[in-house]
Design an enzyme around this catalytic site. Structure first.
Site, PDB file in Angstrom:
ATOM      1  N   ASP A   1     -54.566  -4.644 -52.131  1.00  7.27           N
ATOM      2  CA  ASP A   1     -53.976  -4.854 -50.804  1.00  7.27           C
ATOM      3  C   ASP A   1     -54.724  -4.009 -49.779  1.00  7.27           C
ATOM      4  O   ASP A   1     -54.938  -2.809 -50.002  1.00  7.27           O
ATOM      5  CB  ASP A   1     -52.513  -4.388 -50.790  1.00  7.27           C
ATOM      6  CG  ASP A   1     -51.555  -5.432 -51.349  1.00  7.27           C
ATOM      7  OD1 ASP A   1     -52.029  -6.486 -51.808  1.00  7.27           O
ATOM      8  OD2 ASP A   1     -50.337  -5.174 -51.321  1.00  7.27           O
TER       9      ASP A   1
ATOM     10  N   LYS B   1     -51.134 -13.559 -47.727  1.00  7.15           N
ATOM     11  CA  LYS B   1     -49.787 -13.941 -48.154  1.00  7.15           C
ATOM     12  C   LYS B   1     -49.115 -14.867 -47.151  1.00  7.15           C
ATOM     13  O   LYS B   1     -49.200 -14.650 -45.940  1.00  7.15           O
ATOM     14  CB  LYS B   1     -48.912 -12.691 -48.310  1.00  7.15           C
ATOM     15  CG  LYS B   1     -49.277 -11.817 -49.504  1.00  7.15           C
ATOM     16  CD  LYS B   1     -48.315 -10.644 -49.599  1.00  7.15           C
ATOM     17  CE  LYS B   1     -48.788  -9.569 -50.561  1.00  7.15           C
ATOM     18  NZ  LYS B   1     -48.720  -9.961 -51.969  1.00  7.15           N
TER      19      LYS B   1
ATOM     20  N   GLY C   1     -44.155  -2.224 -53.918  1.00  8.90           N
ATOM     21  CA  GLY C   1     -43.916  -1.136 -52.972  1.00  8.90           C
ATOM     22  C   GLY C   1     -43.139   0.026 -53.542  1.00  8.90           C
ATOM     23  O   GLY C   1     -42.624   0.841 -52.795  1.00  8.90           O
TER      24      GLY C   1
ATOM     25  N   ARG D   1     -43.677  -8.501 -70.393  1.00  8.01           N
ATOM     26  CA  ARG D   1     -43.175  -8.629 -71.771  1.00  8.01           C
ATOM     27  C   ARG D   1     -42.325  -9.892 -71.927  1.00  8.01           C
ATOM     28  O   ARG D   1     -42.420 -10.588 -72.940  1.00  8.01           O
ATOM     29  CB  ARG D   1     -42.334  -7.398 -72.159  1.00  8.01           C
ATOM     30  CG  ARG D   1     -43.163  -6.195 -72.554  1.00  8.01           C
ATOM     31  CD  ARG D   1     -42.283  -5.168 -73.273  1.00  8.01           C
ATOM     32  NE  ARG D   1     -42.994  -3.954 -73.612  1.00  8.01           N
ATOM     33  CZ  ARG D   1     -43.716  -3.796 -74.722  1.00  8.01           C
ATOM     34  NH1 ARG D   1     -43.836  -4.763 -75.612  1.00  8.01           N
ATOM     35  NH2 ARG D   1     -44.323  -2.645 -74.960  1.00  8.01           N
TER      36      ARG D   1
ATOM     37  N   GLY E   1     -45.901  -2.324 -58.450  1.00  8.64           N
ATOM     38  CA  GLY E   1     -45.595  -0.961 -58.877  1.00  8.64           C
ATOM     39  C   GLY E   1     -46.726  -0.261 -59.610  1.00  8.64           C
ATOM     40  O   GLY E   1     -46.572   0.881 -60.042  1.00  8.64           O
TER      41      GLY E   1
ATOM     42  N   GLY F   1     -51.027  -3.004 -54.955  1.00  6.10           N
ATOM     43  CA  GLY F   1     -50.591  -3.100 -53.569  1.00  6.10           C
ATOM     44  C   GLY F   1     -50.659  -1.759 -52.891  1.00  6.10           C
ATOM     45  O   GLY F   1     -51.722  -1.284 -52.502  1.00  6.10           O
ATOM     46  N   SER F   2     -49.499  -1.115 -52.795  1.00  8.27           N
ATOM     47  CA  SER F   2     -49.408   0.155 -52.077  1.00  8.27           C
ATOM     48  C   SER F   2     -50.082   1.296 -52.846  1.00  8.27           C
ATOM     49  O   SER F   2     -50.385   2.337 -52.267  1.00  8.27           O
ATOM     50  CB  SER F   2     -47.936   0.498 -51.862  1.00  8.27           C
ATOM     51  OG  SER F   2     -47.209  -0.672 -51.515  1.00  8.27           O
TER      52      SER F   2
END
EC number: 4.3.3.6
Lengths: 190, 298
Positions: free
Chosen positions: B28, B85, B157, B169, B218, B239-240
């Site tokens: 990102d 996005k 996030g 999983r 995450g 992402g973050s």
């Protein structure tokens, strides 16, 4: 002893090449380390992101090992990103982007356009009987070739399959089709 | 610029594009400078967005497609693929993104959905789509709508990879279970998964999704990325986790290396050193149910 062909496995569609090669009866292994390269009779440079593959090859000391094997006449087959990596010169590369080199040609990255321009087509390839289904994805093309380079196919008036001695390169992805004829053409170089 | 006899926008080129991203990290970015840092670090693509998920979460409000000028700036800045996005169901945002020349659209639960019943009909586009999924049924419904790539959702996030693990999983074990069923049991399996029988049968036969499966949501450390790869992801969205950390360039490169050498603990130990602060993170458990992004989309 069957040939052992490595597929550079730093990033990209490695599995498709391993499957194509195995179907032709050779031993195919993923190569991420110099020691693995040492055990190979030939090497495939897969589709993927050429900037990423080149960077990882440099960090993990594979770049000079591959250059030295290419200088020693090891057969190498590069598809898409792999074609870029085999080019002596590139255009529209990222700043400072390096290649392994080996084929006396200039390749333009993303020459056919962005992803919305990616396409499939039927091509005729010298040395391969019948039309070849070709999948071009953000594909490069060859802009200039030196005297030792054979052009085996063109699209949009630009070379898209080239050969120089034991080195073969395609702009498209023969590995995503269950075809095998271009891999066979590569193996005929041994 | 294709030739006269060629066809664009085929399932082959859409799914094939994702095949070429395998083993890579998609990052990102919110500015052209961040995009360059990502490219230099070895990213296979960047996701252009206005705010990273951590900021979307902190600032709240309606989250939409990014400003076209900002996307143009990022497309200009890098040579690698640029993704962007669109909101779930917002097919006009997707039309705009296709017109801008983005290489992949993420129909993403990170943005605020605009349609709580329908996703975008992704077959109607030349540009390919990636969609999130928390389980196999959801993944197959997105593929039915034309998604050419799937990512497990995780909880974006947060810097907490626990939901990414749960979703990966779940996907993988549901695929394995299908492969054990007899032919006459697949009809009921399709009913239970709420997915078309033909796709269920295909997955049962091949033991994998018909499209590439990445992970997201995450992931904040090289070890997180390697964990997801060992669990069966074919690549990683971060992402973050990069630009909310202390040293983005170094962390980005470390995650790239860890994704390639995901099964080599010696390399993982080496690349995990000296990265400075990871993003602070929020435990998914501490987020009230209505604010969990993974529950958007169905």
């Amino acid at each position: 002893m069957p040939l052992t062909i490595g597929v550079l496995a730093l990033q990209g569609d490695v599995r498709e090449h391993l499957t194509s090669l195995t179907a032709l009866g050779v031993t195919a292994i993923g190569v991420r380390r110099v020691a693995e390269l040492d055990g190979c009779d030939g090497l495939v440079l897969p589709g993927g992101e050429s900037t990423t593959i080149a960077k990882l090859a440099r960090i993990f000391d594979l770049d000079d090992a591959i250059r030295s094997r290419i200088a020693g006449q090891m057969p190498v087959f590069g598809t898409c990103a792999g074609m870029i990596l085999l080019a002596d010169r590139i255009r529209d590369g990222a700043a400072g982007q390096e290649t392994f080199g080996g084929i006396d040609m200039t390749v333009r990255r993303n020459a056919f356009g962005r992803q919305v321009d990616s396409f499939e087509d039927e091509l005729s390839v010298t040395g391969v009987a019948g039309p070849v289904h070709a999948v071009f994805i953000r594909a490069p093309w060859v802009e200039e070739t030196g005297p030792g380079v054979e052009v085996l196919a063109t699209a949009s008036d630009h070379p898209v399959v080239v050969r120089q001695g034991p080195l073969l390169a395609t702009s498209f992805h023969p590995e995503v089709d269950d075809d095998g004829r271009l891999h066979r053409l590569f193996l005929e170089g041994f | 610029m294709a030739t006269e006899t060629s066809t664009t926008g085929t399932p082959g080129v859409k799914r094939g594009m994702a095949e070429m991203l395998k083993g890579g990290v998609i990052m990102d970015v919110v500015t052209p400078d961040q995009a360059k840092i990502a490219e230099d670090a070895g990213a296979v693509a960047v996701m252009a967005l206005e705010r990273v998920p951590a900021d979307i979460r902190a600032q709240g409000g309606v989250s939409r497609m990014s400003d076209p000028d900002m996307i143009d700036g990022i497309i200009e800045a890098v040579s690698i693929p640029v993704m962007a996005k669109a909101r779930i169901g917002h097919f006009v945002e997707a039309q705009v993104l296709q017109s801008l020349g983005v290489d992949y659209i993420d129909e993403s639960e990170v943005l605020t959905p605009v349609d709580y019943e329908n996703h975008i009909d992704k077959w109607a586009f030349t540009v390919p789509f990636v969609c999130g999924a928390t389980n196999l049924g959801e993944a197959l419904r997105r593929i039915t709508e034309g998604a050419a790539m799937i990512r497990s959702k995780g909880e974006a996030g947060t810097g907490d990879a626990s939901n990414a693990v749960t979703h990966m999983r779940t996907l993988r074990s549901q695929i394995r279970r299908l492969a054990t069923l007899s032919a006459d049991e697949l009809y009921v399996a399709a009913k239970e998964l709420q997915a078309p029988y033909e796709l269920v049968k295909e997955v049962a036969g091949t033991g994998k999704l018909p499209v590439v499966l990445f992970t997201a949501g995450g992931i904040a450390t090289p070890a997180d990325a390697a964990l997801m790869m060992q669990l069966g992801a074919e690549g990683v969205f971060v992402g973050s986790g990069i630009f909310k950390s202390g040293n983005p360039a170094q962390r980005a490169e470390a995650i790239v290396k860890a994704t390639t050498f995901f099964d080599d603990p010696d390399v993982l130990a080496k690349v995990s050193r000296g990265l400075g602060e990871a993003m602070v993170g929020i435990n998914v458990e501490d987020i009230p149910q209505p604010h969990r992004l993974a529950e958007r989309g169905w």
